[in-house]
Each structure stands twice: as C-alpha cells, then as structure tokens.
Design an enzyme around this catalytic site. Structure first.
Site, PDB file in Angstrom:
ATOM      1  N   LYS A 117       0.862  -1.191   0.000  1.00 14.87           N
ATOM      2  CA  LYS A 117       0.000   0.000   0.000  1.00 14.87           C
ATOM      3  C   LYS A 117       0.895   1.236   0.000  1.00 14.87           C
ATOM      4  O   LYS A 117       1.955   1.220   0.630  1.00 14.87           O
ATOM      5  CB  LYS A 117      -0.883   0.010   1.260  1.00 14.87           C
ATOM      6  CG  LYS A 117      -1.656   1.307   1.446  1.00 14.87           C
ATOM      7  CD  LYS A 117      -2.588   1.261   2.635  1.00 14.87           C
ATOM      8  CE  LYS A 117      -1.962   1.712   3.950  1.00 14.87           C
ATOM      9  NZ  LYS A 117      -1.374   3.076   3.938  1.00 14.87           N
ATOM     10  N   GLU A 186      -9.243   6.997   4.192  1.00 18.46           N
ATOM     11  CA  GLU A 186      -9.096   7.257   5.626  1.00 18.46           C
ATOM     12  C   GLU A 186      -9.679   8.628   5.956  1.00 18.46           C
ATOM     13  O   GLU A 186      -9.268   9.655   5.381  1.00 18.46           O
ATOM     14  CB  GLU A 186      -7.609   7.214   6.019  1.00 18.46           C
ATOM     15  CG  GLU A 186      -7.417   7.519   7.508  1.00 18.46           C
ATOM     16  CD  GLU A 186      -5.988   7.306   8.001  1.00 18.46           C
ATOM     17  OE1 GLU A 186      -5.147   6.794   7.240  1.00 18.46           O
ATOM     18  OE2 GLU A 186      -5.722   7.650   9.170  1.00 18.46           O
TER      19      GLU A 186
HETATM   20  O1  KIV Z   1       0.182   2.848   8.750  1.00 20.47           O
HETATM   21  C1  KIV Z   1      -0.989   2.550   8.872  1.00 20.47           C
HETATM   22  O2  KIV Z   1      -1.409   1.807   9.766  1.00 20.47           O
HETATM   23  C2  KIV Z   1      -1.905   3.098   7.912  1.00 20.47           C
HETATM   24  C3  KIV Z   1      -3.286   3.259   8.397  1.00 20.47           C
HETATM   25  C4  KIV Z   1      -3.417   4.568   9.075  1.00 20.47           C
HETATM   26  C5  KIV Z   1      -4.240   3.084   7.321  1.00 20.47           C
HETATM   27  O3  KIV Z   1      -1.543   3.472   6.840  1.00 20.47           O
END
Ligand code: KIV
Length: 284
Positions: A117, A186
């Site tokens: 991600k 988010e």
């Molecule tokens: O780092 C993380 O846990 C995230 C969340 C805030 C979605 O990117």
C-alpha cells in the site's frame, strides 16, 4: 494454526461480488498476527503506523524499510493465510518509480507479502502503474494520509468541502486506472466514500473512519484494544481494554514481588534433599 485456505485476490473480489464486507486490521508482531489469523481476519496491514504504536515516535516519518521488513516477516509467521499488505514507508516510493518498484519488491521477496500500500492520489499513479507492471498488487490510500500530515494541517477529516471531495473522487479514479486493485479511504465523509464505492469498477474500496458504504473496514489494532496511550481517534471503536488489563496485571506483579506473595511454590523448581545434601558437601 487455522485450517483456512489462503486469502487471495480472487477470494477478496468474490466477497465483494457477494456483498460480504471484507475485514482488515493493522498488525505488527507474531502473537497478534496469530490471534488475527485465528479470528479469521481477511487482510492484515503491517502499517508504518508501527512507528507510533510500536516504536513510540510522534509520526510515521522516521520508519525505515528495514523496520517494516522485520515486523512484516514476524506477522507473516503468525498469519500464514491472511492477505498480507506491506505499507510503503516515507520516502520508500516518493523519489521515483524505480525506488518504488525496488522497495515494493522487498516486501514480496523478503517478507512474503501479497500486496503493498502507498499513500497519495494522481501524483502517485505512475508509482502504482510501475509496481503493478512488476507483478505486485498495489493498494492506494487517500483522504488522511499520515505521511503528509504536515501539509494536511494535522490528523483531521479530509474532503469536507465539495471541491476537496471532488479531488479525492478524481484521485480514486486515477489510482484505479493506474491499476490499484484496492483503495483505502481514511477519514473522508461517509457520502464521499459511498460515491467512490459506487463509481469503482474493478477496485475494492476500504474504509477507515469513512463510513459503512465501502466494501470493507480497516481499524488500527492498537486503537481497538486501548493499547495506544497517547490518544484514541474518534473513529476507532474500543472492542476491549487490553491496555487496562495489562496495566492492572503489571501493578499486581510489582505489589506481589514487593510483599513476597510472588513467586509461589508453583512458580519455581525445587531440588531433592539428597542432591541438596550432596551439593552442600561438595561446597565444603
Ligand atoms: O500505517 C498505517 O497503519 C496506515 C493506516 C493509518 C491506514 O496506513
């Protein structure tokens, strides 16, 4: 270990097609991963939030690729069948497409991830395209993107006004067109999340504090169980106060050692009389 079959992309898309919400949690260590696997959590994110929840920094910015790889490897050992996502830390993808592909590849090769991600909208679309072209499934992250917290003006709702909401909707389309198989929203308003979900054609939309109309939900594990002492975001529901249980236990430990009720006989090991006598003779 659970006897669940590996959660794969087709499994996730089947859930979406059948209208079954997808479950997603953050996780940073082996024992928590073990429990999440037992509970049947579909997706696990080793978030760079570990900088705050596990390492005690005030932001996610100091987290390195090596920090991420070490924690992701531990999570994979505890959760062999969950769909595992490595979160690209600050400056592991921003400098160039090549840097992004190289670091995404580390998550796959060194930590056994199923996907990565990264944060950002249309301006990061070429990173997503490059990573996907390298055979690595990618997830986009829009709305409150903690790596840009300074330019966003703090940890606050994004897309409140129509213009900003339109930009988030356009960014979601750009990421989908670049090849992201999922997008995390988010802290955007529920109506914006609903519009993006309705417009998604081949992309799974996940919500963190963005309402019920996405294809699934993400929560930060530490917020769910009272394990982050500095603050609790409004969007997080507390499902149990493990922090309180742990603190009470620790206070009891300190008290019992001090008043000598710990250790009790079942907490240590004895020695037979004859061995003890022999030992004393040897020591003379
Ligand atoms: O780092 C993380 O846990 C995230 C969340 C805030 C979605 O990117």
């Amino acid at each position: 270990m659970s006897d669940r079959k590996k959660v794969t992309l087709p499994v996730l898309f089947k859930k979406v097609a059948e209208g079954q919400p997808i479950t997603w949690l953050t996780c940073y260590d082996y024992p928590t991963a073990y429990f999440q696997e037992q509970a049947g959590v579909d997706m696990i994110l080793v978030g760079d939030s570990l900088g705050m929840t596990m390492l005690g920094y005030n932001s996610t910015l100091p987290v390195t690729m090596d920090d991420m790889i070490r924690h992701t490897q531990a999570v994979r050992r505890g959760a062999p069948t969950a769909f595992l996502i490595g979160d690209m830390p600050y400056m592991s993808y921003q400098p160039s497409v090549e840097t992004a592909i190289r670091n995404a590849g580390r998550f796959m090769a060194e930590a056994g991830c199923d996907a990565i991600k990264l944060e950002g909208g249309a301006e990061m679309a070429d990173r997503i395209t490059g990573i996907v072209a390298a055979g690595i499934p990618a997830i986009g992250h829009l709305g409150l993107t903690p790596q840009s917290v300074s330019s966003l003006g703090g940890f606050r709702l994004q897309g409140k006004g129509a213009l900003q909401a339109k930009k988030i909707i356009d960014d979601a389309k750009a990421l989908e067109q670049a090849g992201a198989f999922a997008i995390l929203l988010e802290m955007v308003p529920d109506r914006v999340c609903k519009l993006i979900t309705e417009r998604a054609e081949n992309c799974i939309i996940m919500s963190l504090g963005s309402g019920p109309d996405a294809h699934g939900q993400l929560l930060i594990y530490h917020d769910m169980f009272g394990l982050y002492p500095k603050f609790k975001p409004r969007m997080a529901k507390v499902f149990g106060n493990a922090g309180e249980v742990i603190l009470t236990g620790l206070e009891q430990y300190v008290a019992e050692v001090q008043d000598k009720t710990f250790p009790a006989e079942e907490n240590y090991f004895g020695m037979k009389d004859e061995e003890h006598d022999e030992l004393l003779k040897l020591l003379k």
